[in-house]
Design a protein around this motif. Structure first.
Motif, PDB file in Angstrom:
ATOM      1  N   GLU A  27      18.097 101.657 -54.037  1.00 61.43           N
ATOM      2  CA  GLU A  27      17.158 100.579 -54.374  1.00 61.43           C
ATOM      3  C   GLU A  27      17.460  99.309 -53.582  1.00 61.43           C
ATOM      4  O   GLU A  27      16.554  98.632 -53.101  1.00 61.43           O
ATOM      5  N   GLU A  28      18.743  99.002 -53.428  1.00 63.37           N
ATOM      6  CA  GLU A  28      19.132  97.821 -52.649  1.00 63.37           C
ATOM      7  C   GLU A  28      18.749  98.001 -51.182  1.00 63.37           C
ATOM      8  O   GLU A  28      18.300  97.050 -50.529  1.00 63.37           O
ATOM      9  N   GLN A  31      14.988  97.456 -50.755  1.00 60.35           N
ATOM     10  CA  GLN A  31      14.631  96.038 -50.824  1.00 60.35           C
ATOM     11  C   GLN A  31      15.061  95.292 -49.561  1.00 60.35           C
ATOM     12  O   GLN A  31      14.332  94.435 -49.055  1.00 60.35           O
ATOM     13  N   LEU A  34      12.638  96.192 -46.780  1.00 63.09           N
ATOM     14  CA  LEU A  34      11.363  95.496 -46.921  1.00 63.09           C
ATOM     15  C   LEU A  34      11.467  94.048 -46.418  1.00 63.09           C
ATOM     16  O   LEU A  34      10.549  93.541 -45.775  1.00 63.09           O
ATOM     17  N   THR A  35      12.597  93.415 -46.691  1.00 63.94           N
ATOM     18  CA  THR A  35      12.815  92.052 -46.210  1.00 63.94           C
ATOM     19  C   THR A  35      12.931  92.025 -44.694  1.00 63.94           C
ATOM     20  O   THR A  35      12.274  91.217 -44.014  1.00 63.94           O
ATOM     21  N   GLN A 151       5.674  99.937 -45.431  1.00 64.79           N
ATOM     22  CA  GLN A 151       6.315  99.415 -46.638  1.00 64.79           C
ATOM     23  C   GLN A 151       6.003 100.297 -47.848  1.00 64.79           C
ATOM     24  O   GLN A 151       6.867 100.518 -48.707  1.00 64.79           O
ATOM     25  N   SER A 155       8.976 102.418 -49.805  1.00 63.70           N
ATOM     26  CA  SER A 155       9.096 102.083 -51.230  1.00 63.70           C
ATOM     27  C   SER A 155       8.996 103.315 -52.116  1.00 63.70           C
ATOM     28  O   SER A 155       9.529 103.330 -53.238  1.00 63.70           O
TER      29      SER A 155
END
Length: 238
Positions: A27-28, A31, A34-35, A151, A155
């Motif tokens: 999950e990290e 994220q 995505l950044t 994305q 995800s």
């Protein structure tokens, strides 16, 4: 993005590489991806490397070919097309096993070009044609659409999937759909040895980062030369 922000991007890319190796960090990792990815596109309101390139970019600079740079002679138009096609085919075909964005919404017609492949091993005549004829606004919209799809794809991945290898039938699709030119078999062979994590780390992030930086250097040099020329002409008229 200034130099400090670019250094931070590189540092975060190293962190992402480590996270992708650890399913418990899934999950990290998503994220952080995505950044990092958002900083290469204009799909959000945040400042990005893509936005820095587009700021005050003239169409003549966008289309200029060849350019005089030690690391490339290709136009900004070609670089943007190239990274977008690479991202489209690797994320949608190789990672997700679904249609490319290019195959939807009549993108080739909107772009006003006949090329479907990545632009690798492209002839000088074809690069010149693409640089001259590609629709600037349509290319930016295509990039935006590809970025959004990427994305969504990343995800939706589940823990452990970053370790999966690319499926061979998806590699074959690259040629069936003319995404990779017959002269660029080396490119498909390179991707066939990658895991999903490998594709995330290069085509979907670092590959774009490197090419956008090249584009910014092209823009700065070309527009500086134009300013110098205009200044000299103004002096002559005095």
């Amino acid at each position: 993005m200034d130099k400090t922000e670019r250094k931070a991007w590189n540092a975060n890319h190293k962190t992402l590489k480590e996270m992708l190796r650890r399913p418990e960090k899934h999950e990290e990792a998503v994220q952080l991806f995505l950044t990092q990815h958002s900083l290469l596109h204009t799909i959000s309101n945040q400042e990005s490397l893509a936005a820095a390139l587009l700021d005050d970019l003239t169409e003549s600079t966008f289309r200029k070919y060849p350019v005089k740079r030690p690391d490339t002679k290709n136009s900004i138009a070609w670089h943007l097309w190239h990274v977008t096609r690479i991202e489209d085919m690797t994320m949608n075909i190789l990672v997700a096993g679904r249609k490319q964005v290019l195959s939807t919404a009549n993108w080739l017609e909107q772009l006003h070009i006949p090329f479907e492949h990545s632009g690798n091993d492209m002839s000088e005549a074809d690069i010149a044609k693409l640089s001259k004829e590609i629709d600037f606004k349509a290319l930016l919209l295509y990039r935006q659409a590809v970025g959004k799809h990427t994305q969504e794809i990343i995800s939706q991945l589940e823990a452990g999937q970053f370790r999966l290898k690319v499926e061979s039938d998806r590699i074959n699709r690259l040629f069936k759909e003319k995404a990779v030119a017959e002269d660029s078999t080396w490119l498909a062979e390179y991707w066939s040895k990658k895991t999903i994590a490998g594709l995330v780390l290069m085509p979907a992030t670092r590959h774009i980062f490197l090419h956008l930086n090249k584009c910014i250097r092209i823009k700065e040099r070309h527009q500086k030369m134009v300013d110098l020329r205009d200044g000299k002409e103004a002096v002559k008229r005095i």
